[in-house]
Design an enzyme around this catalytic site. Sequence first.
Site, PDB file in Angstrom:
ATOM      1  N   ASP A  75       0.839  -1.198   0.000  1.00 39.22           N
ATOM      2  CA  ASP A  75       0.000   0.000   0.000  1.00 39.22           C
ATOM      3  C   ASP A  75       0.870   1.243   0.000  1.00 39.22           C
ATOM      4  OD1 ASP A  75       0.603  -0.886   2.795  1.00 39.22           O
ATOM      5  OD2 ASP A  75      -0.417   0.976   3.332  1.00 39.22           O
ATOM      6  N   GLU A 137      -0.229  -0.995   5.701  1.00 43.90           N
ATOM      7  CA  GLU A 137       0.820  -0.610   6.651  1.00 43.90           C
ATOM      8  C   GLU A 137       0.715   0.867   6.983  1.00 43.90           C
ATOM      9  OE1 GLU A 137       4.803   0.971   7.867  1.00 43.90           O
ATOM     10  OE2 GLU A 137       3.576   1.502   6.136  1.00 43.90           O
TER      11      GLU A 137
END
Length: 372
Positions: A75, A137
């Site tokens: 991400d 994350e």
Amino acid sequence: MTLQLSPVDLLERLVGFPSVVGTPNGALMDFVVAYLSAHDVPCSLLKGPEGDRYNLFATIGDPSVPGYVLSGHVDVVPAQEPEWKADPFTMRREDGRLIGRGCCDMKGFVAAALAAVPALKQMDLPAPVHIALSYDEEAGCKGVPHMLSALPDLCAAPLGCIVGEPTGLVPVLAHKGKAALRLLAEGRAGHSSRPDLGANAIHALLPALTAATTQARALQAGPQDPRFAPPYSSLQIGTIKGGQAINIIPEAAQAEIEARAIAGVDPQSLLAPVLEALGEGVRAEWMSTYPALALDADHPLATLVAGITGQEPLGAVSFGTEAGLFQQAGVPSIICGPGDIARAHRPEEYLTEHELSGAVDMILALGRALAA
């Protein structure tokens, strides 16, 4: 799928997936699965509870033998800054720079790990190399705990984990932990001339906010760890929202508070005085939490990564990573990846081609060290 993709080609493909934190990442993970399958690397796609986001765990070698994990998140933060000179999700190559959202943080390391797969496959590794890719994350390490809970079913207990966040390929032994808390206050709206008929939600927050500022000052006295800057745990109120107009009693308000803890301190415990000060009409919810990382300088993993990078480990960094969660799950962990954290979360984020090739070299050096 074409088997021969260079590290730059792989990074370009990864950047092309706009895998912004909190959004689906299935298309990107499907690409990685197809690439690994083309190289006969078994992998597990692990759906998160959100239903539209996935972790991935792949193994090169025998999963029943203890080995090493290469960990990265797929991400990225949003890319809405006007300073971008072109589409942030179409990688550009300019004067040796690879520009695009996520190039540095941290799709560059992911591309390097994938690019190393064909060579690692040829090494007949006595201990496996695992590739662990996580989601969200950037929202406080929300994805990787689901993968870690499945780890015992995926492989033998790993000997160590290299989290490839950007450190200039210098091994890093420690980082602070973090906990984030949201406070939500409910009041009763009304005209400000009659406060007796309403309930001010902003006022309801004040005892907890006062406790937060008091705790922030108290933390400066210690305990301290000179590896960090600042050397003490910290706490701050990051956002406050509430109210419609100066003459309307606010019926709702909220505040977000974060704590960053030195190694050995539970970050959630730092927010205990705030929770104790919650008044009537105020509730709290945890936004995210992850532990600090602390690896001894003489740990075999530190020695190994120093050897494959040619760099002496650095004591600590101020930013947080998933390494603390791997450590908490019983996997010794260290941070080491290409690029500079100062370029992350900024427009025109980039990784140099030299840094990318250096990350591939480090991973291949790991394979050679295992095969020696």
